[in-house]
Design a protein around this motif. Structure first.
Motif, PDB file in Angstrom:
ATOM      1  N   VAL A  68       0.829  -1.204   0.000  1.00  0.00           N
ATOM      2  CA  VAL A  68       0.000   0.000   0.000  1.00  0.00           C
ATOM      3  C   VAL A  68       0.864   1.256   0.000  1.00  0.00           C
ATOM      4  CG1 VAL A  68      -1.723   1.296   1.306  1.00  0.00           C
ATOM      5  CG2 VAL A  68      -1.922  -1.189   1.100  1.00  0.00           C
ATOM      6  N   LEU A  69       1.912   1.270   0.825  1.00  0.00           N
ATOM      7  CA  LEU A  69       2.746   2.468   0.944  1.00  0.00           C
ATOM      8  C   LEU A  69       3.600   2.687  -0.294  1.00  0.00           C
ATOM      9  CD1 LEU A  69       3.925   2.221   4.673  1.00  0.00           C
ATOM     10  CD2 LEU A  69       2.090   3.620   3.714  1.00  0.00           C
ATOM     11  N   VAL A  70       4.220   1.621  -0.801  1.00  0.00           N
ATOM     12  CA  VAL A  70       5.068   1.769  -1.979  1.00  0.00           C
ATOM     13  C   VAL A  70       4.226   2.077  -3.207  1.00  0.00           C
ATOM     14  CG1 VAL A  70       6.665   0.557  -3.509  1.00  0.00           C
ATOM     15  CG2 VAL A  70       6.893   0.311  -1.048  1.00  0.00           C
ATOM     16  N   GLY A  71       3.054   1.443  -3.312  1.00  0.00           N
ATOM     17  CA  GLY A  71       2.186   1.708  -4.456  1.00  0.00           C
ATOM     18  C   GLY A  71       1.583   3.093  -4.433  1.00  0.00           C
ATOM     19  N   GLY A  72       1.163   3.545  -3.267  1.00  0.00           N
ATOM     20  CA  GLY A  72       0.536   4.855  -3.159  1.00  0.00           C
ATOM     21  C   GLY A  72      -0.796   4.754  -2.443  1.00  0.00           C
ATOM     22  N   LEU A  73      -0.940   5.482  -1.345  1.00  0.00           N
ATOM     23  CA  LEU A  73      -2.168   5.432  -0.556  1.00  0.00           C
ATOM     24  C   LEU A  73      -3.351   5.963  -1.351  1.00  0.00           C
ATOM     25  CD1 LEU A  73      -0.917   6.620   2.946  1.00  0.00           C
ATOM     26  CD2 LEU A  73      -1.902   4.398   2.412  1.00  0.00           C
ATOM     27  N   MET A  87      19.198  -6.697  -0.025  1.00  0.00           N
ATOM     28  CA  MET A  87      19.793  -5.398   0.275  1.00  0.00           C
ATOM     29  C   MET A  87      19.403  -4.376  -0.794  1.00  0.00           C
ATOM     30  SD  MET A  87      23.524  -6.889   1.398  1.00  0.00           S
ATOM     31  CE  MET A  87      24.304  -5.274   1.389  1.00  0.00           C
ATOM     32  N   ILE A  88      19.483  -4.779  -2.061  1.00  0.00           N
ATOM     33  CA  ILE A  88      19.095  -3.870  -3.147  1.00  0.00           C
ATOM     34  C   ILE A  88      17.611  -3.549  -3.065  1.00  0.00           C
ATOM     35  CG2 ILE A  88      19.000  -3.597  -5.649  1.00  0.00           C
ATOM     36  CD1 ILE A  88      21.370  -5.490  -5.861  1.00  0.00           C
ATOM     37  N   TYR A  89      16.812  -4.557  -2.746  1.00  0.00           N
ATOM     38  CA  TYR A  89      15.360  -4.374  -2.625  1.00  0.00           C
ATOM     39  C   TYR A  89      15.027  -3.377  -1.515  1.00  0.00           C
ATOM     40  CZ  TYR A  89      10.515  -5.671  -1.595  1.00  0.00           C
ATOM     41  OH  TYR A  89       9.166  -5.641  -1.343  1.00  0.00           O
ATOM     42  N   GLY A  90      15.682  -3.520  -0.369  1.00  0.00           N
ATOM     43  CA  GLY A  90      15.458  -2.565   0.716  1.00  0.00           C
ATOM     44  C   GLY A  90      15.886  -1.161   0.343  1.00  0.00           C
ATOM     45  N   ILE A 114      13.565   2.325   0.277  1.00  0.00           N
ATOM     46  CA  ILE A 114      13.974   3.572   0.935  1.00  0.00           C
ATOM     47  C   ILE A 114      14.064   4.703  -0.085  1.00  0.00           C
ATOM     48  CG2 ILE A 114      15.853   4.687   2.192  1.00  0.00           C
ATOM     49  CD1 ILE A 114      16.457   1.995   3.482  1.00  0.00           C
ATOM     50  N   GLY A 115      14.590   4.395  -1.275  1.00  0.00           N
ATOM     51  CA  GLY A 115      14.691   5.408  -2.319  1.00  0.00           C
ATOM     52  C   GLY A 115      13.339   5.936  -2.751  1.00  0.00           C
ATOM     53  N   PHE A 116      12.374   5.047  -2.916  1.00  0.00           N
ATOM     54  CA  PHE A 116      11.032   5.491  -3.291  1.00  0.00           C
ATOM     55  C   PHE A 116      10.418   6.375  -2.211  1.00  0.00           C
ATOM     56  CE2 PHE A 116      10.823   1.914  -6.409  1.00  0.00           C
ATOM     57  CZ  PHE A 116      10.530   2.700  -7.513  1.00  0.00           C
ATOM     58  N   LEU A 117      10.584   5.981  -0.949  1.00  0.00           N
ATOM     59  CA  LEU A 117       9.990   6.758   0.135  1.00  0.00           C
ATOM     60  C   LEU A 117      10.678   8.110   0.298  1.00  0.00           C
ATOM     61  CD1 LEU A 117       9.394   3.969   2.806  1.00  0.00           C
ATOM     62  CD2 LEU A 117       7.757   4.983   1.220  1.00  0.00           C
ATOM     63  N   PHE A 162      12.380   9.892  -2.318  1.00  0.00           N
ATOM     64  CA  PHE A 162      12.228  10.764  -3.491  1.00  0.00           C
ATOM     65  C   PHE A 162      10.776  10.908  -3.945  1.00  0.00           C
ATOM     66  CE2 PHE A 162      16.601   9.148  -3.756  1.00  0.00           C
ATOM     67  CZ  PHE A 162      17.291  10.353  -3.804  1.00  0.00           C
ATOM     68  N   GLU A 163       9.928   9.953  -3.625  1.00  0.00           N
ATOM     69  CA  GLU A 163       8.510  10.070  -3.968  1.00  0.00           C
ATOM     70  C   GLU A 163       7.683   9.406  -2.878  1.00  0.00           C
ATOM     71  OE1 GLU A 163       5.726  11.521  -4.804  1.00  0.00           O
ATOM     72  OE2 GLU A 163       6.839  11.923  -6.640  1.00  0.00           O
ATOM     73  N   PRO A 164       7.414  10.137  -1.788  1.00  0.00           N
ATOM     74  CA  PRO A 164       6.673   9.545  -0.667  1.00  0.00           C
ATOM     75  C   PRO A 164       5.264   9.089  -1.040  1.00  0.00           C
ATOM     76  CG  PRO A 164       7.731  11.611  -0.026  1.00  0.00           C
ATOM     77  CD  PRO A 164       7.826  11.519  -1.507  1.00  0.00           C
ATOM     78  N   LEU A 165       4.705   9.632  -2.113  1.00  0.00           N
ATOM     79  CA  LEU A 165       3.347   9.252  -2.509  1.00  0.00           C
ATOM     80  C   LEU A 165       3.300   7.955  -3.302  1.00  0.00           C
ATOM     81  CD1 LEU A 165       1.854  12.742  -3.438  1.00  0.00           C
ATOM     82  CD2 LEU A 165       1.712  11.492  -1.276  1.00  0.00           C
ATOM     83  N   GLY A 166       4.449   7.345  -3.550  1.00  0.00           N
ATOM     84  CA  GLY A 166       4.480   6.014  -4.109  1.00  0.00           C
ATOM     85  C   GLY A 166       4.576   5.966  -5.623  1.00  0.00           C
ATOM     86  N   LEU A 167       4.530   4.726  -6.123  1.00  0.00           N
ATOM     87  CA  LEU A 167       4.653   4.493  -7.554  1.00  0.00           C
ATOM     88  C   LEU A 167       3.490   5.093  -8.331  1.00  0.00           C
ATOM     89  CD1 LEU A 167       5.785   0.754  -7.426  1.00  0.00           C
ATOM     90  CD2 LEU A 167       7.212   2.728  -7.955  1.00  0.00           C
ATOM     91  N   ALA A 168       2.312   5.151  -7.715  1.00  0.00           N
ATOM     92  CA  ALA A 168       1.164   5.725  -8.411  1.00  0.00           C
ATOM     93  C   ALA A 168       1.393   7.194  -8.740  1.00  0.00           C
ATOM     94  CB  ALA A 168      -0.106   5.571  -7.562  1.00  0.00           C
ATOM     95  N   LYS A 169       2.087   7.912  -7.873  1.00  0.00           N
ATOM     96  CA  LYS A 169       2.382   9.318  -8.129  1.00  0.00           C
ATOM     97  C   LYS A 169       3.377   9.461  -9.279  1.00  0.00           C
ATOM     98  CE  LYS A 169       2.347  13.734  -7.514  1.00  0.00           C
ATOM     99  NZ  LYS A 169       1.195  14.525  -8.009  1.00  0.00           N
ATOM    100  N   ILE A 170       4.353   8.548  -9.358  1.00  0.00           N
ATOM    101  CA  ILE A 170       5.294   8.572 -10.485  1.00  0.00           C
ATOM    102  C   ILE A 170       4.545   8.341 -11.789  1.00  0.00           C
ATOM    103  CG2 ILE A 170       7.299   7.430 -11.500  1.00  0.00           C
ATOM    104  CD1 ILE A 170       8.263   6.811  -8.686  1.00  0.00           C
ATOM    105  N   TYR A 171       3.648   7.377 -11.787  1.00  0.00           N
ATOM    106  CA  TYR A 171       2.840   7.130 -12.981  1.00  0.00           C
ATOM    107  C   TYR A 171       1.986   8.352 -13.325  1.00  0.00           C
ATOM    108  CZ  TYR A 171      -1.266   5.594 -15.584  1.00  0.00           C
ATOM    109  OH  TYR A 171      -2.292   5.500 -16.492  1.00  0.00           O
TER     110      TYR A 171
END
Length: 357
Positions: A268-273, A319-322, A326-329, A331-340
Motif C-alpha cells: 500500500v505504501l510503496v504503491g501509493g495510498l 539489500m538492493i530491494y530494501g 527507501i529510495g522510493f519513500l 524521493f517520492e513519498p506518494l508512491g509508484l502511483a504518483k510517479i505514474y
C-alpha cells in the motif's frame, strides 16, 4: 501526440463523472483488460501460475487494505489475520457442501464481523495505539488458529482445499483459477474507483483529513470508521478465500503470519495510498522485484561480472530491494502511483511545460 489534449472541457455532468474522461486512458484500460483476458493463451503455465495469479490476488488484498488505510486513514498491521479468517472459513464452509459462490460470501462476512469487532475496540484510539490494537488482532488470530485443532488441525497441520466449482466451472485447471482471481480483482478495482465518488467515500476522506471537523458537519466518525473496517475486512476475507482455493490449494498458519501483514502494508505504501493503480504497482513491486533481482544478481555472478561470496550473493538482492524501497519513500513519498501520474500528466500537456490539464 495520442495522449495530448487541448484542454478538458466538460459540458455534461456525465462527462465530469466519468471514470476515465481522457480517451487515451480508456484505450489504455481496454488494452490492459484484453491482455489480461488473453494471458492464458500467450503465457506459459509457469508464468501464469507463479507470477500473474499471485500478483492479481495480492493486488486485490492491497486494494482492500487501501480502502482502510488510504481512504479512511486507519492503520492496520493485522490484515493477514483478516485474510486468514477468510481462508479457513471458506475451507470449512466448502467442506459442509455449501456452494462456492456462497462460500466466498460467507468467508467475507465472517472476516467482516470479526474484523469489525476488533475495529470497534480500536476506534477509540489513534496512531501508534491503533497499530498496537491491530497487532493484538494479528497475534490473537494466529494463536487461535494454531492452538484450536478444530480450525487448523494443529500447529503443524496443513488444511487442503476441497474440490469446488464456481458458476458450474470446476476450479481444477489453472486457467479457471486465473479467471476467478482476475474477475475478483477487477470487481475490487471497479468498486474502489466508484466508492470514492459516493457519500460513503467522501465521508471517509473527511474523517481521514480531520475527524473532529467531519463530526462538526454531521459525519459520524465512529459509524463510518466501523463501516470502513467492515467493508475492508469483507474484501480481505474474500481475497483470503480466493488465495487459498486458487493459489495455495492448501493452507497453513505460516502463510498468514505477521510478516505477510507487513508485506501488505508495504504494498500500500510503496504503491501509493488511496490509489487503484498503486495497489497493482505496489503488489507487483513487493512480489516480483525480489525475484527479478535474485535472478539478475545470480546471472551476473554466473557470467563472472560479479565476484562475490555465496553468502553475500544470497543477501545482496534483499539489500538492493530494501534500498529501492527507501529510495522510493525518500524521493517520492506518494508512491509508484504518483510517479505514474506525473508521467501521465507530462504527456497530457506536452510540449507545454507549465500548462495544467
Amino acid at each position: 501526440m495520442f495522449y495530448r489534449l487541448a484542454g478538458v472541457h466538460h459540458t455534461r455532468y456525465e462527462q465530469a463523472r466519468a471514470l476515465w474522461p481522457v480517451p487515451a486512458d480508456r484505450w489504455q484500460v481496454l488494452v490492459i483488460a484484453l491482455l489480461a483476458l488473453a494471458a492464458p493463451f500467450y503465457l506459459s503455465d509457469l508464468y501464469l501460475g507463479s507470477y500473474m495469479l499471485p500478483w492479481l490476488i495480492w493486488s486485490a488484498g492491497a486494494l482492500a487494505l487501501t480502502l482502510l488505510m488510504g481512504m479512511a486513514g486507519q492503520l492496520h498491521f493485522g490484515f493477514a489475520a483478516v485474510m486468514a479468517i477468510g481462508a479457513y472459513s471458506s475451507i470449512h464452509l466448502a467442506r459442509l457442501g455449501i456452494p462456492f459462490e456462497l462460500t466466498l460470501v460467507g468467508a467475507g462476512l465472517v472476516s467482516a464481523v470479526i474484523g469489525s469487532l476488533f475495529g470497534a475496540a480500536a476506534l477509540r484510539v489513534k496512531g501508534l495505539y491503533l497499530v498496537m490494537a491491530t497487532l493484538a488482532m494479528q497475534y490473537l488470530v494466529d494463536w487461535v488458529i494454531i492452538n484450536v485443532p478444530a480450525i487448523s488441525g494443529g500447529a503443524q497441520a496443513t488444511l487442503r482445499t476441497p474440490a469446488v466449482s464456481f458458476l458450474f466451472v470446476p476450479l481444477e485447471s489453472l486457467t479457471a483459477r486465473y479467471y476467478l482471481a482476475l474477475a475478483w480483482v477487477a470487481l475490487s478495482a471497479v468498486f474502489f474507483l466508484n466508492v470514492k465518488r459516493t457519500s460513503f467515500g467522501r465521508a471517509l476522506v473527511a474523517i481521514r483529513d480531520k475527524d473532529f471537523a467531519a463530526a462538526v458537519i454531521g459525519v459520524d466518525p465512529f459509524r463510518y470508521k466501523l463501516m470502513a473496517f467492515f467493508t475492508s475486512s469483507f474484501m480481505g476475507g474474500v481475497t483470503g478465500a480466493i488465495l487459498a482455493f486458487c493459489y495455495y490449494r492448501a493452507v497453513t498458519p505460516e502463510q498468514f503470519s505477521f510478516n505477510v501483514s507487513i508485506q501488505l502494508v508495504a504494498m500500500v505504501l510503496v504503491g501509493g495510498l488511496g490509489s487503484v493503480v498503486g495497489g497493482f504497482l505496489g503488489a507487483g513491486f513487493v512480489l516480483l522485484i525480489p525475484i527479478m533481482l535474485t535472478n539478475f544478481v545470480a546471472g551476473l555472478a554466473a557470467s563472472g561480472w560479479l565476484a562475490v561470496s555465496s553468502n553475500l550473493l544470497s543477501h545482496l538482492p534483499l539489500m538492493i530491494y530494501g534500498a529501492l524501497i527507501i529510495g522510493f519513500l525518500l524521493f517520492e513519498p506518494l508512491g509508484l502511483a504518483k510517479i505514474y501520474d506525473n508521467i501521465r500528466k507530462y504527456f497530457l500537456v506536452w510540449p507545454f511545460r507549465h500548462a495544467r490539464s
